[in-house]
Scaffold this motif. Structure first.
Motif, PDB file in Angstrom:
ATOM      1  N   ILE A  56      29.706  25.463  32.375  1.00 59.20           N
ATOM      2  CA  ILE A  56      28.801  26.586  32.069  1.00 59.20           C
ATOM      3  C   ILE A  56      29.003  27.066  30.642  1.00 59.20           C
ATOM      4  N   LEU A  57      30.261  27.289  30.260  1.00 60.63           N
ATOM      5  CA  LEU A  57      30.534  27.836  28.928  1.00 60.63           C
ATOM      6  C   LEU A  57      30.351  26.791  27.836  1.00 60.63           C
ATOM      7  N   THR A  58      30.500  25.516  28.184  1.00 63.10           N
ATOM      8  CA  THR A  58      30.188  24.466  27.210  1.00 63.10           C
ATOM      9  C   THR A  58      28.696  24.436  26.912  1.00 63.10           C
ATOM     10  N   ALA A  59      27.875  24.666  27.936  1.00 65.09           N
ATOM     11  CA  ALA A  59      26.422  24.719  27.717  1.00 65.09           C
ATOM     12  C   ALA A  59      26.056  25.840  26.760  1.00 65.09           C
ATOM     13  N   LEU A  60      26.832  26.919  26.764  1.00 62.08           N
ATOM     14  CA  LEU A  60      26.573  28.051  25.888  1.00 62.08           C
ATOM     15  C   LEU A  60      27.215  27.889  24.512  1.00 62.08           C
ATOM     16  N   LEU A  61      28.436  27.363  24.468  1.00 68.57           N
ATOM     17  CA  LEU A  61      29.252  27.425  23.258  1.00 68.57           C
ATOM     18  C   LEU A  61      29.659  26.076  22.682  1.00 68.57           C
ATOM     19  N   GLY A  62      29.424  25.007  23.428  1.00 65.59           N
ATOM     20  CA  GLY A  62      29.905  23.698  22.995  1.00 65.59           C
ATOM     21  C   GLY A  62      29.347  23.262  21.658  1.00 65.59           C
ATOM     22  N   ASP A  63      28.079  23.614  21.385  1.00 65.31           N
ATOM     23  CA  ASP A  63      27.474  23.188  20.115  1.00 65.31           C
ATOM     24  C   ASP A  63      28.156  23.816  18.919  1.00 65.31           C
ATOM     25  N   GLU A  64      28.729  24.995  19.092  1.00 66.58           N
ATOM     26  CA  GLU A  64      29.389  25.679  17.978  1.00 66.58           C
ATOM     27  C   GLU A  64      30.893  25.430  17.934  1.00 66.58           C
ATOM     28  N   LEU A  65      31.547  25.505  19.083  1.00 59.98           N
ATOM     29  CA  LEU A  65      33.005  25.427  19.105  1.00 59.98           C
ATOM     30  C   LEU A  65      33.527  24.024  19.409  1.00 59.98           C
ATOM     31  N   GLY A  66      32.690  23.181  19.986  1.00 60.29           N
ATOM     32  CA  GLY A  66      33.136  21.857  20.419  1.00 60.29           C
ATOM     33  C   GLY A  66      33.546  21.884  21.882  1.00 60.29           C
ATOM     34  N   ASN A  67      33.184  20.840  22.614  1.00 59.77           N
ATOM     35  CA  ASN A  67      33.443  20.808  24.048  1.00 59.77           C
ATOM     36  C   ASN A  67      34.918  20.888  24.390  1.00 59.77           C
TER      37      ASN A  67
END
Length: 425
Positions: A56-67
């Motif tokens: 869930i949080l990767t879908a929100l933040l993965g593009d910025e922070l990295g998976n």
């Protein structure tokens, strides 16, 4: 992840910037420009809580922070259990009370600590937060002992339980606590005043750990998915979630979960006597009244900070306000809710009892109900024992601090006084 300022839409920031700033210009809340729709919700609901939360949080933040970074932060933050308990036919309790400080705030506070630890690295930061009970403990414990972060917690003097107070006001070290001679809303205003003071903000690298900080809010999305995941599949079509509501961060997170695809039919915003939102939903008039002290002190909030985010969600998703049912639960009804649950062998506390009572009086035929239990009954030992005429044995987390000295400083509702303390930390 891009976010915009609800009061100044042209202010656009990344997730990292939003976390570090806490509040935007003109005390505006940050809101995501895009809410991803999860296409594999049924598969997600079959996963364990931590794995699902990573996704869930990767879908929100993965593009910025990295998976990989997101996964590490989630696994470090969510390293304690939660539970969904059947209470009666078609009604379940989501227990968020098994973390280090025995309250739901552990999820958001620990994830925020992981975010800041990653984003700030060698920078020195000061966390300023206001609490009506549980936020202070969760934030203090999440950041306690971190070399590059100082924490200052404001709370209304005499308006939180003694055990709540001792859980975070006995730490010392990089944790400073201030007992404010006023209400929680006064504490919130002092926090806002601090963020408006640009000189102070820059001098001490000021940040916030209240539910106004987007990192905390995103973390709370995850346990709404767990609530639905633990309900039998046949009962998931008409899920109603009752949320004990004070500052409305939890309800905001639940609605974000729905926006991402979680099948929730509607929400119940269950408040105590501080019923600004139920009155607003009924009349369309936003008219906060002076805060009233109740047994459910963590919900003693008359001007909930997160409501603008809920209004924005309703607007961008084209949802009608009927998605939210506002229910005021008075003190007698709170006690009745506690007794009703105890009569079926479920020990609760005032906040969860309010959510349960509101659910029981709103649930319709064919619906499945979930109510949030946001704190361990022992955190409200005196109140629960009085109402139920029982004795509660303290869990270790509270027994260890019961005899410790409170280290708080008493202050007035005076920003200049608070400013002096913050500059001196």
């Amino acid at each position: 992840m891009e976010l915009y300022n609800l009061k100044k839409n042209e202010q656009r920031v990344s997730f990292a910037q939003a976390v570090k700033l806490g509040l935007g210009d003109e005390q505006g809340l940050f809101f995501p420009s895009y809410i991803p729709q999860l296409g594999n919700v049924d598969e997600l609901l079959e996963q364990d809580f931590v794995t699902r939360s990573v996704n869930i949080l990767t879908a929100l933040l993965g593009d910025e922070l990295g998976n990989d970074t997101v996964e590490t932060m989630v696994r470090n933050a969510f390293n304690f259990p939660l539970a969904v308990q059947p209470v009666r036919d078609g009604v379940y309790a989501l227990e968020l009370t098994h973390g280090p400080t025995l309250a739901f705030k552990d999820f958001g506070a620990r994830f925020l600590a992981q975010c800041l630890n990653h984003l700030c690295k060698d920078e020195k930061a000061t966390i300023l937060t206001a609490t009506s009970g549980d936020t202070g403990a969760a934030v203090a414990h999440a950041f306690y002992g971190l070399d590059n972060v100082n924490v200052a917690v404001l709370y209304p003097k005499g308006k939180i339980s003694v055990l709540q107070e001792k859980l975070f006001c006995t730490l010392g070290g990089n944790i400073s606590t201030y007992s404010v001679n006023g209400r929680f809303d006064d504490c919130q205003q002092l926090v806002k005043d601090a963020f408006d003071d640009l000189e102070l903000k820059q001098a001490i690298s000021l940040n916030s750990a209240n539910s106004i900080n987007i990192a905390r809010l995103l973390a709370q999305i995850c346990y709404f998915f767990e609530a639905v995941a633990k309900i039998p599949a046949a009962e998931r079509k008409e899920v109603v979630v009752s949320v004990p509501s004070g500052n409305f961060g939890d309800l905001t997170a639940g609605m974000l979960a729905k926006a991402m695809g979680l099948p929730i039919k509607r929400f119940i915003a269950a408040t105590n006597l501080n019923d600004t939102v139920p009155r607003y939903l009924a009349t369309g008039e936003w008219s906060p009244e002076p805060t009233v002290a109740t047994r459910s002190n963590a919900m003693d909030v008359s001007a909930p900070n997160n409501w603008p985010r809920i209004e924005e969600l309703l607007k961008v998703k084209f949802w009608d306000k009927s998605l939210i049912t506002g229910v005021k639960v008075d003190e007698a009804q709170t006690e009745a809710g506690l007794k009703d649950l105890y009569a079926i062998d479920y020990l609760c506390e005032p906040h969860g009892a309010i959510a349960s009572y509101a659910l029981n009086n709103s649930l319709q035929a064919g619906e499945t109900g979930v109510f949030l239990c946001t704190a361990h009954p022992s955190k409200f030992q005196e109140s629960v024992e009085e109402v139920l005429d029982i004795h509660i044995t303290l869990p270790k987390a509270l027994a260890d601090v019961a005899d410790k000295e409170i280290l708080s400083k008493d202050i007035e509702i005076d920003f200049s006084e608070l400013r002096g303390h913050l500059m001196a930390i």
